[in-house]
Design a protein around this motif. Structure first.
Motif, PDB file in Angstrom:
ATOM      1  N   PHE A  28     -40.583  96.788  64.923  1.00  0.00           N
ATOM      2  CA  PHE A  28     -41.395  95.679  64.423  1.00  0.00           C
ATOM      3  C   PHE A  28     -41.270  95.562  62.903  1.00  0.00           C
ATOM      4  CE2 PHE A  28     -45.303  93.822  62.793  1.00  0.00           C
ATOM      5  CZ  PHE A  28     -45.412  92.675  63.568  1.00  0.00           C
ATOM      6  N   GLU A  29     -41.389  96.679  62.207  1.00  0.00           N
ATOM      7  CA  GLU A  29     -41.298  96.657  60.743  1.00  0.00           C
ATOM      8  C   GLU A  29     -39.928  96.175  60.280  1.00  0.00           C
ATOM      9  OE1 GLU A  29     -43.600  97.173  58.561  1.00  0.00           O
ATOM     10  OE2 GLU A  29     -45.185  97.763  59.953  1.00  0.00           O
ATOM     11  N   ARG A  30     -38.924  96.475  61.048  1.00  0.00           N
ATOM     12  CA  ARG A  30     -37.562  96.095  60.661  1.00  0.00           C
ATOM     13  C   ARG A  30     -37.326  94.592  60.804  1.00  0.00           C
ATOM     14  NH1 ARG A  30     -32.074  97.938  63.894  1.00  0.00           N
ATOM     15  NH2 ARG A  30     -30.607  96.697  62.660  1.00  0.00           N
ATOM     16  N   PHE A  31     -37.880  93.981  61.862  1.00  0.00           N
ATOM     17  CA  PHE A  31     -37.541  92.590  62.159  1.00  0.00           C
ATOM     18  C   PHE A  31     -38.614  91.578  61.750  1.00  0.00           C
ATOM     19  CE2 PHE A  31     -34.757  94.921  65.063  1.00  0.00           C
ATOM     20  CZ  PHE A  31     -33.563  94.263  64.869  1.00  0.00           C
ATOM     21  N   ALA A  32     -39.864  92.003  61.616  1.00  0.00           N
ATOM     22  CA  ALA A  32     -40.926  91.058  61.279  1.00  0.00           C
ATOM     23  C   ALA A  32     -40.691  90.466  59.889  1.00  0.00           C
ATOM     24  CB  ALA A  32     -42.282  91.751  61.346  1.00  0.00           C
ATOM     25  N   SER A  33     -40.670  89.138  59.800  1.00  0.00           N
ATOM     26  CA  SER A  33     -40.359  88.477  58.523  1.00  0.00           C
ATOM     27  C   SER A  33     -41.516  87.649  57.981  1.00  0.00           C
ATOM     28  CB  SER A  33     -39.136  87.563  58.700  1.00  0.00           C
ATOM     29  OG  SER A  33     -39.400  86.520  59.621  1.00  0.00           O
ATOM     30  N   ILE A  34     -42.584  87.469  58.779  1.00  0.00           N
ATOM     31  CA  ILE A  34     -43.730  86.666  58.341  1.00  0.00           C
ATOM     32  C   ILE A  34     -44.839  87.599  57.865  1.00  0.00           C
ATOM     33  CG2 ILE A  34     -45.464  84.971  59.041  1.00  0.00           C
ATOM     34  CD1 ILE A  34     -43.543  84.044  61.214  1.00  0.00           C
ATOM     35  N   GLU A  35     -45.453  87.267  56.731  1.00  0.00           N
ATOM     36  CA  GLU A  35     -46.571  88.069  56.220  1.00  0.00           C
ATOM     37  C   GLU A  35     -47.726  87.140  55.886  1.00  0.00           C
ATOM     38  OE1 GLU A  35     -47.533  91.491  52.862  1.00  0.00           O
ATOM     39  OE2 GLU A  35     -45.475  90.970  53.377  1.00  0.00           O
ATOM     40  N   ILE A  36     -48.879  87.367  56.505  1.00  0.00           N
ATOM     41  CA  ILE A  36     -50.074  86.564  56.286  1.00  0.00           C
ATOM     42  C   ILE A  36     -51.245  87.499  56.024  1.00  0.00           C
ATOM     43  CG2 ILE A  36     -51.659  84.865  57.265  1.00  0.00           C
ATOM     44  CD1 ILE A  36     -49.398  83.894  59.055  1.00  0.00           C
ATOM     45  N   ASP A  37     -51.851  87.363  54.857  1.00  0.00           N
ATOM     46  CA  ASP A  37     -53.000  88.205  54.479  1.00  0.00           C
ATOM     47  C   ASP A  37     -52.695  89.683  54.621  1.00  0.00           C
ATOM     48  OD1 ASP A  37     -54.445  85.882  54.002  1.00  0.00           O
ATOM     49  OD2 ASP A  37     -55.244  85.817  56.058  1.00  0.00           O
ATOM     50  N   GLY A  38     -51.494  90.061  54.218  1.00  0.00           N
ATOM     51  CA  GLY A  38     -51.121  91.467  54.261  1.00  0.00           C
ATOM     52  C   GLY A  38     -50.680  91.972  55.610  1.00  0.00           C
ATOM     53  N   GLN A  39     -50.737  91.121  56.639  1.00  0.00           N
ATOM     54  CA  GLN A  39     -50.319  91.508  57.983  1.00  0.00           C
ATOM     55  C   GLN A  39     -48.950  90.900  58.287  1.00  0.00           C
ATOM     56  OE1 GLN A  39     -51.986  93.573  60.136  1.00  0.00           O
ATOM     57  NE2 GLN A  39     -53.485  93.921  58.493  1.00  0.00           N
ATOM     58  N   LYS A  40     -48.096  91.669  58.920  1.00  0.00           N
ATOM     59  CA  LYS A  40     -46.756  91.192  59.251  1.00  0.00           C
ATOM     60  C   LYS A  40     -46.735  90.653  60.678  1.00  0.00           C
ATOM     61  CE  LYS A  40     -43.165  93.074  57.464  1.00  0.00           C
ATOM     62  NZ  LYS A  40     -42.012  93.932  57.157  1.00  0.00           N
ATOM     63  N   TYR A  41     -45.882  89.629  60.864  1.00  0.00           N
ATOM     64  CA  TYR A  41     -45.741  89.005  62.181  1.00  0.00           C
ATOM     65  C   TYR A  41     -44.266  88.709  62.435  1.00  0.00           C
ATOM     66  CZ  TYR A  41     -50.779  88.170  61.779  1.00  0.00           C
ATOM     67  OH  TYR A  41     -52.126  88.327  61.619  1.00  0.00           O
ATOM     68  N   MET A  42     -43.947  88.629  63.726  1.00  0.00           N
ATOM     69  CA  MET A  42     -42.592  88.260  64.151  1.00  0.00           C
ATOM     70  C   MET A  42     -42.540  86.773  64.473  1.00  0.00           C
ATOM     71  SD  MET A  42     -40.960  91.015  66.787  1.00  0.00           S
ATOM     72  CE  MET A  42     -40.151  92.520  66.229  1.00  0.00           C
ATOM     73  N   SER A  43     -41.523  86.109  63.983  1.00  0.00           N
ATOM     74  CA  SER A  43     -41.258  84.742  64.411  1.00  0.00           C
ATOM     75  C   SER A  43     -40.440  84.783  65.701  1.00  0.00           C
ATOM     76  CB  SER A  43     -40.489  83.984  63.331  1.00  0.00           C
ATOM     77  OG  SER A  43     -39.183  84.537  63.186  1.00  0.00           O
ATOM     78  N   GLU A  44     -40.180  83.596  66.245  1.00  0.00           N
ATOM     79  CA  GLU A  44     -39.377  83.540  67.463  1.00  0.00           C
ATOM     80  C   GLU A  44     -37.974  84.088  67.221  1.00  0.00           C
ATOM     81  OE1 GLU A  44     -37.635  79.900  70.020  1.00  0.00           O
ATOM     82  OE2 GLU A  44     -39.828  80.035  70.028  1.00  0.00           O
ATOM     83  N   ASN A  45     -37.392  83.744  66.069  1.00  0.00           N
ATOM     84  CA  ASN A  45     -36.056  84.254  65.731  1.00  0.00           C
ATOM     85  C   ASN A  45     -36.071  85.764  65.525  1.00  0.00           C
ATOM     86  OD1 ASN A  45     -34.781  81.768  65.852  1.00  0.00           O
ATOM     87  ND2 ASN A  45     -35.171  81.303  63.697  1.00  0.00           N
ATOM     88  N   ASP A  46     -37.151  86.262  64.900  1.00  0.00           N
ATOM     89  CA  ASP A  46     -37.273  87.717  64.725  1.00  0.00           C
ATOM     90  C   ASP A  46     -37.302  88.411  66.084  1.00  0.00           C
ATOM     91  OD1 ASP A  46     -37.483  87.259  61.997  1.00  0.00           O
ATOM     92  OD2 ASP A  46     -39.680  87.273  62.027  1.00  0.00           O
ATOM     93  N   PHE A  47     -38.039  87.826  67.015  1.00  0.00           N
ATOM     94  CA  PHE A  47     -38.154  88.392  68.359  1.00  0.00           C
ATOM     95  C   PHE A  47     -36.787  88.456  69.041  1.00  0.00           C
ATOM     96  CE2 PHE A  47     -38.505  87.592  72.927  1.00  0.00           C
ATOM     97  CZ  PHE A  47     -39.316  88.643  73.323  1.00  0.00           C
ATOM     98  N   VAL A  48     -36.019  87.370  68.946  1.00  0.00           N
ATOM     99  CA  VAL A  48     -34.687  87.342  69.569  1.00  0.00           C
ATOM    100  C   VAL A  48     -33.786  88.401  68.942  1.00  0.00           C
ATOM    101  CG1 VAL A  48     -32.609  85.967  69.936  1.00  0.00           C
ATOM    102  CG2 VAL A  48     -34.863  84.932  70.228  1.00  0.00           C
ATOM    103  N   ASN A  49     -33.838  88.537  67.625  1.00  0.00           N
ATOM    104  CA  ASN A  49     -33.002  89.547  66.953  1.00  0.00           C
ATOM    105  C   ASN A  49     -33.387  90.960  67.379  1.00  0.00           C
ATOM    106  OD1 ASN A  49     -31.508  87.663  65.502  1.00  0.00           O
ATOM    107  ND2 ASN A  49     -32.963  87.640  63.798  1.00  0.00           N
ATOM    108  N   ALA A  50     -34.676  91.172  67.651  1.00  0.00           N
ATOM    109  CA  ALA A  50     -35.126  92.507  68.035  1.00  0.00           C
ATOM    110  C   ALA A  50     -34.796  92.835  69.483  1.00  0.00           C
ATOM    111  CB  ALA A  50     -36.635  92.624  67.805  1.00  0.00           C
TER     112      ALA A  50
END
Length: 695
Positions: A28-50
């Motif tokens: 998750f830390e490697r692929f998550a590219s979205i950061e909101i209020d200090g929290q990281k999130y995966m986009s759809e593209n991040d999910f596919v890459n992972a």
């Protein structure tokens, strides 16, 4: 936990977020590219890459298709995944029935643990596009879902069982759709459309490109319903077909089987999964499109059994475009160095073995070539047999092995460098669609190998020859002492060790240029070596010996000149000033026939020597695999690798990767249009499943 919380949990239960594995967190830390209020999130593209790493072979199921699984992982339908969402999906993939549960959750839009009839049919039909129609009021659907006005929700177990049988009903309805006159037959093109709509993702390109030929298994030009059902049964039992083929081909001498062999083996291996004659006809029809002999090998069946099979393309390695070529990537340099050292070591052992076997013949050949027939009293030997007899009589049996020590020391690097360079040049040469190199490149590879070996050959030859002839010199000339190999080396010096090198080059370059291509073509064209047929030791020996005959005889003149230049001239003999002077003198004093002195002995020596050497080399390669090279593959796997650079088995892949891909296969079984890239939209994910995100 407080006492109240404990009591509450024991009474009504509680749900906890799954424990996060270290690997899941790292991914998750490697692929998550979205950061909101200090929290990281995966986009759809991040999910596919992972979930679908670049560089893997997805073939019919493309990387983009994995976006459909994002709808399952995105439980809250927010368009992004938190660490907990990702961990939940990772945990789901560890379940033994993860494939079916993923598909179930995809259609369970409310998350209630059941699939509603309206949701299932709507999502199915939305993604059908212009595909084949399906009647949800048919008797089959009513048995699973209930009749009109009595529809019921499907539990997980009911849903999975219905999904498993849905494809068969779709094929039945599709056949009925095309058979408008109710004749029980459809056109070959219509059959092809049905298969492409229902099972394209399961089948190899070879099978898909030749579907229309199914009409040829019977007398007519159309395809019956029985043909369609038999074909469906075959593709559902491909794993069993593979097991039967592997077992049956392993029991035949040439690795090929007939239809009768296949059916007999099926009877032995199965209890209830028997194949009908029509199903066997279909298997052998598609596997034997390029082989009409009726006897098929593993390579023939691989075109049908492996859905990732693709016909070889013009490519240096035969690998599929987009995949790393052999010898490229991280560690490639050390791999190539290790491979070269491995080949060198095996070539050394094989060369020493071959040289020892034929050394007495080599000694006879040398003495015959050194014999100058125009010098009075010089004609010691009438022929090769007479020479061998006199050596044994005058010098004992050990005399036949005079000079063997230096030969063994020098022949190891000599033969090793020849075999290694030939393999290296052939591997780098451009290849055609079948992975073969052209004849000019075969000649270049062999000639280059022969030229490189002279570095070791010439010093070896000159020391060996002087040791071989000193026995007869000591017998005929009084006061001449026998010299050791070390004394000869010191006496000659570095420059002297390469005396006659030009003649050695003129002998070894054409010898190898003739030998290696001849050996290769004899194995392939005469003895029938192929990806699915391995030659035995006797066949390798025969091919090597036969290839050595023309190579040895046609290069004998250069061998005679080399021998004359390297032997120390005795009193009364002509001193040769160089290659041209030697050739002119031999022609003038002894005639044309002198250039072929020792020719028969050379054939008798070179032919079996190289036969033994190459046979030993190939045998050692099979007995002693390269360290770190892994276990040698057999059967269909080896055949497919050699021809297309692909893996057949995927036992080395992570279960999560395999289960997510299997889930997509089930979805594609429902409808091939579900995961077509045309439905992939950057702004909203899978357009056909947009309602999932809105729910």
């Amino acid at each position: 936990m407080t006492a109240t919380e404990v009591v509450k949990e024991s009474l009504i239960g509680a749900s906890r977020a799954p424990l996060l594995s270290t690997q899941a967190r790292r991914t998750f830390e490697r692929f998550a590219s979205i950061e909101i209020d200090g929290q990281k999130y995966m986009s759809e593209n991040d999910f596919v890459n992972a979930i679908a790493p670049p560089g893997e072979d997805y073939h019919k199921i493309r990387r983009g298709h994995y976006s459909i699984l994002f709808a399952v992982a995105d439980r809250k339908k927010t368009g992004k995944l938190s660490l907990q969402d990702w961990a939940t999906f990772e945990n789901l993939l560890t379940k033994p029935d993860a494939e079916y549960e993923i598909v179930f959750r995809l259609f369970d839009t409310q998350g209630t643990g059941s699939v509603k009839f309206e949701d299932f049919t709507r999502l199915h039909d939305e993604n059908r596009a212009n595909g084949l129609p399906f009647d949800w009021n048919c008797q089959w659907a009513n048995l699973y879902l209930g009749g009109a006005g009595k529809r019921h929700d499907l539990t997980y177990e009911q849903f999975t069982q219905m999904v498993r049988g849905l494809q068969g009903e779709k094929i039945r309805q599709a056949f009925k759709h095309y058979d408008k006159n109710r004749t029980g037959y459809i056109e070959a093109e219509e059959f092809q459309k049905i298969v492409e709509e229902t099972a394209k993702h399961k089948l190899s390109d070879h099978l898909l490109n030749n579907l229309f030929t199914l009409c040829n298994i019977s007398a007519g030009t159309k395809i019956s319903y029985a043909n369609v059902r038999a074909f469906q049964n075959v593709i559902r039992e491909l794993d069993m077909v593979e097991a039967i083929v592997r077992s049956a081909t392993a029991k035949t001498p040439d690795g090929k089987i007939t239809k009768i062999d296949f059916l007999n083996e099926a009877t032995k291996l199965t209890r209830f999964s028997l194949f009908t004659p029509m199903e066997a006809d279909i298997i052998f029809h598609f596997a034997g499109l390029d082989n009409t002999s009726g006897r098929l090998g593993l390579l023939d069946f691989a075109r049908v059994l492996d859905p990732s099979w693709v016909e070889p393309t013009i490519n240096p390695s035969g690998a599929i475009s987009g995949l790393p070529l052999p010898g490229e990537g991280e560690g490639a340099f050390f791999t190539q160095v290790g491979q070269s050292l491995y080949n060198f070591a095996l070539g050394s052992v094989a060369g020493a073995f071959g040289a020892t076997i034929v050394y007495p013949i080599d000694l006879v050949k040398t003495r015959m070539q050194n014999q100058r027939s125009k010098v009075v009293g010089e004609l010691m030997y009438k022929n090769s047999i007479d020479c061998a007899k006199k050596v044994v009589k005058n010098e004992g049996f050990r005399g036949l092995y005079s000079g063997l020590g230096p030969q063994l020391i020098g022949v190891a690097p000599e033969k090793a460098i020849k075999l290694t360079v030939n393999d290296l040049v052939r591997s780098k040469a451009p290849k055609d669609k079948m992975g073969e190199i052209s004849l000019p490149w075969e000649l270049i590879a062999g000639g280059t190998a022969g030229g490189c070996q002279v570095i070791f050959t010439n010093p070896l030859e000159i020391v060996k020859i002087r040791l071989q002839v000193q026995g007869e010199v000591a017998r005929n000339v009084e006061g001449v002492q026998r010299r050791s190999a070390l004394w000869i080396v010191r006496n000659l010096g570095l420059v002297g060790l390469y005396k006659g090198a030009s003649a050695c080059l003129m002998r070894d370059v054409p010898f190898s240029a003739i030998y290696f291509p001849t050996y290769s073509h004899l194995k392939k064209d005469f003895f029938g070596e192929s990806a699915d047929r391995k030659l035995g030791i006797l066949q390798l020996l025969a091919a090597g010996a036969a290839a050595g005959m023309p190579a040895a005889y046609f290069t004998t003149p250069f061998d005679v000149i080399k021998t004359r230049l390297q032997v120390e001239a005795r009193k009364g003999q002509t001193m040769y000033r160089g290659l041209i002077h030697c050739a002119q003198t031999v022609w003038k004093e002894e005639g044309f026939k002198a250039f072929f002195k020792g020719g028969p002995a050379r054939i008798m020596r070179s032919s079996p020597q190289f036969g033994c050497t190459l046979a030993a080399y190939e045998l050692l390669q099979s007995l002693i695999p390269m360290p770190g090279g892994g276990k040698k593959e057999t059967g269909v796997t080896e055949a497919v690798r050699q021809r297309a650079g692909l893996k057949f088995g995927e036992q080395d892949k992570p279960l999560g990767y395999l289960r997510s891909r299997n889930a997509l296969k089930i979805i594609l079984d429902l409808n091939e249009n579900f995961a077509k890239p045309t439905y992939l939209k950057k702004e909203s994910g899978w357009g056909g499943l947009s309602s999932l995100k809105q729910a």
